[in-house]
Design an enzyme around this catalytic site. Structure first.
Site, mmCIF file in Angstrom:
data_model
loop_
_atom_site.group_PDB
_atom_site.id
_atom_site.type_symbol
_atom_site.label_atom_id
_atom_site.label_comp_id
_atom_site.label_asym_id
_atom_site.label_seq_id
_atom_site.Cartn_x
_atom_site.Cartn_y
_atom_site.Cartn_z
ATOM 1 N N LEU A 62 44.736 52.456 50.887
ATOM 2 C CA LEU A 62 43.436 53.501 51.143
ATOM 3 C C LEU A 62 42.801 52.575 49.318
ATOM 4 C CD1 LEU A 62 40.382 53.837 51.456
ATOM 5 C CD2 LEU A 62 41.580 56.411 50.626
ATOM 6 N N LEU A 108 38.015 59.895 30.889
ATOM 7 C CA LEU A 108 37.613 58.644 30.789
ATOM 8 C C LEU A 108 36.604 58.660 31.436
ATOM 9 C CD1 LEU A 108 40.610 56.365 31.025
ATOM 10 C CD2 LEU A 108 39.625 57.375 28.745
ATOM 11 N N GLY A 118 48.226 44.037 52.838
ATOM 12 C CA GLY A 118 48.117 42.407 53.508
ATOM 13 C C GLY A 118 47.546 42.266 54.255
ATOM 14 N N ASN A 122 45.842 53.392 46.205
ATOM 15 C CA ASN A 122 46.012 52.405 45.568
ATOM 16 C C ASN A 122 44.847 52.446 44.336
ATOM 17 O OD1 ASN A 122 48.047 51.652 46.251
ATOM 18 N ND2 ASN A 122 47.737 49.326 47.289
ATOM 19 N N LYS A 137 54.647 31.915 53.221
ATOM 20 C CA LYS A 137 53.529 31.642 52.737
ATOM 21 C C LYS A 137 53.976 31.882 50.784
ATOM 22 C CE LYS A 137 50.706 33.635 50.873
ATOM 23 N NZ LYS A 137 50.555 33.747 48.772
ATOM 24 N N SER A 152 52.437 28.940 47.457
ATOM 25 C CA SER A 152 50.831 28.627 46.513
ATOM 26 C C SER A 152 51.394 28.819 44.885
ATOM 27 C CB SER A 152 50.888 30.809 46.289
ATOM 28 O OG SER A 152 49.361 31.125 45.848
ATOM 29 N N LEU A 153 50.385 27.980 44.277
ATOM 30 C CA LEU A 153 50.502 27.759 42.482
ATOM 31 C C LEU A 153 49.507 28.513 41.775
ATOM 32 C CD1 LEU A 153 50.332 24.454 43.711
ATOM 33 C CD2 LEU A 153 53.161 25.755 43.011
ATOM 34 N N GLY A 154 48.778 29.167 42.270
ATOM 35 C CA GLY A 154 47.952 30.040 41.555
ATOM 36 C C GLY A 154 46.547 29.045 41.663
ATOM 37 N N ASP A 209 46.162 36.974 50.839
ATOM 38 C CA ASP A 209 45.662 37.631 51.215
ATOM 39 C C ASP A 209 44.240 36.563 51.795
ATOM 40 O OD1 ASP A 209 47.240 39.278 51.833
ATOM 41 O OD2 ASP A 209 46.115 40.825 50.641
#
Length: 308
Positions: A13, A28, A40, A92, A185, A224-226, A256
């Protein structure tokens, strides 16, 4: 569109909020939190729905957060099958520091999964994936789920005639690579680990990808190369796909979204190259929004058309 099933062993979540500044020992004041179902495979299914497709998300979940998680998926009109466990689904925290424009992702460990729960999941998975054309397993593993979980899912998918797609890391990725995968991937770091290297540069990336194809039996690798895009590696061909240039606000969910875009196009009958191009567009589209927001179809379509 052919049927797509996604598998998430360790959903979360996701709670996102903004603080004016990140200071120690201070109370804060946060913005109103935004709650989203994450993990994922769940994110892949959510993104597929955002792209106009359909997918069924299969996941392990328990406790009050697991129930809330299920409600959030239903609200997004994502078909889902919750496999109950006694443990409480993790949460998270995604924290955006408004003073520095920095984002922090606090990734919590998942709940303990018992041997009985894992065995039940395996038994159900055979029936749940029986009519699927694509099975996507993505994300991390919670305590109690063995490192070969992706391999187990891959064998079941293969027995049912489904194309198996994996996006994970570490030992689970190594074990999954030889389980009849349609495509993996990995990012550069994950690809390096697969081939026993610390890092890869230049043409080493191509050689490493082809080594994985030769040794493990995958049909394709999508590296994946960002911000640079991705590399589609086949046994005799390599395609470098440049990502469109955009203002990047967050990279959470980009991977994802990329997988979702690729599988959506494959399920609609597109060839692998066009599917990966669309996946790069989707991954890039996700970075245009803050927090854990996934790609939006209108953004992805515009970017895809701009790629020629």
């Amino acid at each position: 569109m052919k049927r797509i099933v996604t598998i998430t062993f360790n959903p979360a979540l996701d709670k996102s909020t903004v603080v004016p500044a990140l200071l120690p020992d201070k109370k804060l004041k946060c913005s109103v939190p935004v709650f989203q179902p994450g993990g994922g495979g769940v994110n892949v299914a959510r993104a597929i729905v955002k792209l106009g497709g359909t997918a069924t998300a299969v996941y392990l979940a328990g406790g009050h957060t697991g129930a809330f998680f299920h409600d959030l998926l239903e609200a997004e009109l994502v078909a889902s099958i919750r496999m109950p466990i006694a443990g409480i689904t993790r949460e998270n925290l995604i924290l955006y520091n408004n003073s520095t424009k920095e984002q922090f992702l606090l990734d919590m460990p998942g709940p303990q999964v018992t041997q009985e729960e894992w065995q039940h999941f395996q038994l159900r998975l055979e029936a749940l994936t029986r009519d699927a054309a694509f099975v996507v397993a993505s994300g991390s593993l919670p305590p109690g789920v063995p490192a070969n979980a992706f391999s187990v899912a891959g064998r079941i998918a293969q027995q049912n005639g489904a194309a198996f797609v994996v996006d994970t890391s570490g030992e689970p990725l190594k074990l999954a690579a030889n389980s009849g995968v349609y495509f993996l991937k990995p990012n550069l770091g994950e690809l390096a680990a697969l081939t026993g290297k610390e890092k890869l540069t230049g043409e080493e990336v191509v050689h490493a990808a082809q080594q994985v194809l030769d040794q493990e039996g995958c049909e394709f690798l999508v590296v994946s190369l960002g911000a640079a895009g991705a590399m589609l590696v086949e046994r005799k061909k390599v395609h470098r796909i440049q990502a469109p240039v955009v203002k990047r606000l967050s990279t959470v969910g980009a991977g994802d979204s990329m997988v979702a875009g690729i599988v959506t196009k494959l399920a609609a009958g597109e060839d692998i190259l066009q599917a990966v191009k669309y996946g790069v567009a989707c991954g890039t589209a996700a970075t245009m929004h803050p927090g854990t927001t996934l790609c939006k179809q209108e953004d992805a379509d515009v970017l895809f058309r701009s790629m020629g």
